[in-house]
Design an enzyme around this catalytic site. Sequence first.
Site, PDB file in Angstrom:
ATOM      1  N   HIS A 171       0.715  -1.252   0.151  1.00 60.06           N
ATOM      2  CA  HIS A 171       0.098  -0.096  -0.026  1.00 60.06           C
ATOM      3  C   HIS A 171       1.002   1.289  -0.081  1.00 60.06           C
ATOM      4  O   HIS A 171       1.788   1.472   0.792  1.00 60.06           O
ATOM      5  CB  HIS A 171      -0.695   0.154   1.268  1.00 60.06           C
ATOM      6  CG  HIS A 171      -2.093  -0.699   1.053  1.00 60.06           C
ATOM      7  ND1 HIS A 171      -3.343  -0.405   1.656  1.00 60.06           N
ATOM      8  CD2 HIS A 171      -2.386  -2.259   0.381  1.00 60.06           C
ATOM      9  CE1 HIS A 171      -4.164  -1.398   1.211  1.00 60.06           C
ATOM     10  NE2 HIS A 171      -3.687  -2.198   0.815  1.00 60.06           N
ATOM     11  N   LYS A 217       0.515   0.066  15.086  1.00 61.67           N
ATOM     12  CA  LYS A 217       2.006  -0.130  15.503  1.00 61.67           C
ATOM     13  C   LYS A 217       2.298  -1.298  16.199  1.00 61.67           C
ATOM     14  O   LYS A 217       3.287  -1.662  16.457  1.00 61.67           O
ATOM     15  CB  LYS A 217       2.366   1.107  16.172  1.00 61.67           C
ATOM     16  CG  LYS A 217       2.481   2.375  15.317  1.00 61.67           C
ATOM     17  CD  LYS A 217       3.950   2.360  14.487  1.00 61.67           C
ATOM     18  CE  LYS A 217       3.855   3.393  13.494  1.00 61.67           C
ATOM     19  NZ  LYS A 217       3.653   2.936  12.266  1.00 61.67           N
ATOM     20  N   TYR A 221      -9.487   6.003   6.898  1.00 60.44           N
ATOM     21  CA  TYR A 221      -9.717   6.389   8.263  1.00 60.44           C
ATOM     22  C   TYR A 221     -10.587   7.287   8.403  1.00 60.44           C
ATOM     23  O   TYR A 221     -10.337   8.574   7.588  1.00 60.44           O
ATOM     24  CB  TYR A 221      -8.319   6.980   8.845  1.00 60.44           C
ATOM     25  CG  TYR A 221      -7.132   5.858   9.169  1.00 60.44           C
ATOM     26  CD1 TYR A 221      -6.561   5.084   8.045  1.00 60.44           C
ATOM     27  CD2 TYR A 221      -7.170   5.185  10.391  1.00 60.44           C
ATOM     28  CE1 TYR A 221      -5.593   4.338   8.303  1.00 60.44           C
ATOM     29  CE2 TYR A 221      -6.244   4.259  10.830  1.00 60.44           C
ATOM     30  CZ  TYR A 221      -5.358   3.644   9.714  1.00 60.44           C
ATOM     31  OH  TYR A 221      -4.541   2.499  10.057  1.00 60.44           O
ATOM     32  N   TYR A 279       3.451   6.867   9.970  1.00 67.63           N
ATOM     33  CA  TYR A 279       3.083   5.471   9.548  1.00 67.63           C
ATOM     34  C   TYR A 279       3.887   4.601   9.069  1.00 67.63           C
ATOM     35  O   TYR A 279       3.501   3.473   9.194  1.00 67.63           O
ATOM     36  CB  TYR A 279       1.663   5.994   8.720  1.00 67.63           C
ATOM     37  CG  TYR A 279       0.677   4.886   8.636  1.00 67.63           C
ATOM     38  CD1 TYR A 279      -0.603   4.873   9.373  1.00 67.63           C
ATOM     39  CD2 TYR A 279       0.707   3.692   7.649  1.00 67.63           C
ATOM     40  CE1 TYR A 279      -1.731   3.998   9.027  1.00 67.63           C
ATOM     41  CE2 TYR A 279      -0.249   2.668   7.643  1.00 67.63           C
ATOM     42  CZ  TYR A 279      -1.336   2.914   8.314  1.00 67.63           C
ATOM     43  OH  TYR A 279      -2.229   2.224   8.380  1.00 67.63           O
ATOM     44  N   PRO A 302      -4.850   1.097  18.757  1.00 66.62           N
ATOM     45  CA  PRO A 302      -4.650   0.175  17.169  1.00 66.62           C
ATOM     46  C   PRO A 302      -4.643   1.414  16.213  1.00 66.62           C
ATOM     47  O   PRO A 302      -4.312   0.888  15.053  1.00 66.62           O
ATOM     48  CB  PRO A 302      -5.772  -0.756  16.955  1.00 66.62           C
ATOM     49  CG  PRO A 302      -6.769   0.082  18.027  1.00 66.62           C
ATOM     50  CD  PRO A 302      -5.993   0.385  19.167  1.00 66.62           C
TER      51      PRO A 302
HETATM   52  C1  PHB Z   1      -6.484  -3.803  10.676  1.00 61.90           C
HETATM   53  O1  PHB Z   1      -6.425  -4.253   9.392  1.00 61.90           O
HETATM   54  O2  PHB Z   1      -6.725  -4.732  11.542  1.00 61.90           O
HETATM   55  C2  PHB Z   1      -6.048  -2.458  10.787  1.00 61.90           C
HETATM   56  C3  PHB Z   1      -5.699  -1.540  10.142  1.00 61.90           C
HETATM   57  C4  PHB Z   1      -4.958  -0.455  10.399  1.00 61.90           C
HETATM   58  C5  PHB Z   1      -5.037   0.013  11.715  1.00 61.90           C
HETATM   59  C6  PHB Z   1      -5.505  -0.854  12.686  1.00 61.90           C
HETATM   60  C7  PHB Z   1      -6.073  -2.129  12.368  1.00 61.90           C
HETATM   61  O3  PHB Z   1      -4.862   1.087  12.105  1.00 61.90           O
END
Ligand code: PHB
Length: 391
Positions: free
Chosen positions: A72, A297, A201, A385, A293
Amino acid sequence: MRTSVGIVGAGPAGLMLARLLRLAGIDCVVLECRDRAYVERRQRAGVLEQGTADALRAAGAGERLDREGLPHDGIELRFGRRRHRVDFPDLTGGRRVTVYAQTEVCKDLIALAETDGPPVLFEAEVLAVEDVDTDAPRIRFRRDGREEVLECAYVAGCDGFHGVCRAAVPAAVSRVHERSYPYAWLGVLADVPPSHDELVYARHDRGFALLSMRSPTVSRLYLQVPEGTKAEEWTDEEIWDELALRLETADDWRLERGPVTQKSVTPMRSYVHEPMRYGRLFLAGDAAHIVPPTGAKGLNLAVGDVVVLARALEHERRTGSTELLDSYSATCLRRVWQAERFSHDMTALLHRDPRAGSFDDRLQLARLDRITTGRSAAADLAEGYTGLPLG
Ligand code: PHB
Ligand code: APR
């Protein structure tokens, strides 16, 4: 039973450490209280930083990752029904992330251990680690109803947040830094192709939402819910309706729905235990620190810790010098605190705090405005990130 390094826990930290020590020719044994199927199925994170993917490749665990992992080059931020892409390679000089589930990382590392060693003992519950402030630490564990002892030169506490290793650090030495959040994440796994090809997001007045994925045919989605929410309180239809509201855009983007195959609630917490080393005990991964989450990280920090630990153990084996073991805690904590900062800031940027007033809302929107219109704020997010180099 005797070994050089006793590893408690077969999550990503313990399994990766076992692999790295095997490659370095240092003998070790992994003790895991759950069975193999449980470890391989437990749904967790899914985003690998560039440095994590490179470390897995260097450890010979990159074959399926390269075949099935999804590279990605950015994420999408949504707020005010608008979409803004953050381009990672452009903002970071070429760094990117890979979407590859933690379950798959664990399966790959377990398969390698099975063919190459070291031994991973499942359903072996560690009861206590003892004498870590002497030259002869001992791990007491129970297997097949019998108590056994693993004697070792070093103990790696990779047993997650609820493990037993951290308790072996005396209270007078431990310092804990933590923050709780008045919300949690309700997560679902659904048999439907992701509705967007990058992670989304979303900041919404009703709360945060995240669109992620596990594969081209499986979506992973999350909703901010009040702390203490039980997954059963939400029907699948209510979850899809709420996701559709929070992810909605002014253009013709649509959320695809499909059968929900798993539903669970993830609590949100920031936590750091210092130091990460006491005597011959080394804490790694969630045993030492937790991040909310939002920044994805947790797994990356776990891998970062054990790369540093494996290097330090190898250095000691080769030269007799404990200098890298002595600096383990400080080396890891520097990276841990950067990840804590990033995860906290991403969380505060995107979640609706029930205690927040209109001033906080406006600040949040002003921050998002800066990230989506100014290069330096976007670069800061992209660097955080994609992650600090492992070191
Ligand atoms: C996930 O795919 O579980 C996931 C992806 C991004 C995040 C947290 C969890 O920031
Ligand atoms: N004896 C043996 N094993 C134990 C014990 C014990 N007393 N207590 C816990 N364990 C095992 C757990 O069953 C689990 O398999 O330790 C393992 C810890 O693994 P994780 O919780 O996955 O922690 P870690 O390897 O540090 O990985 C961190 O996991 O929580 C996610 O998002 C987080 O991605 C991050 C990653």
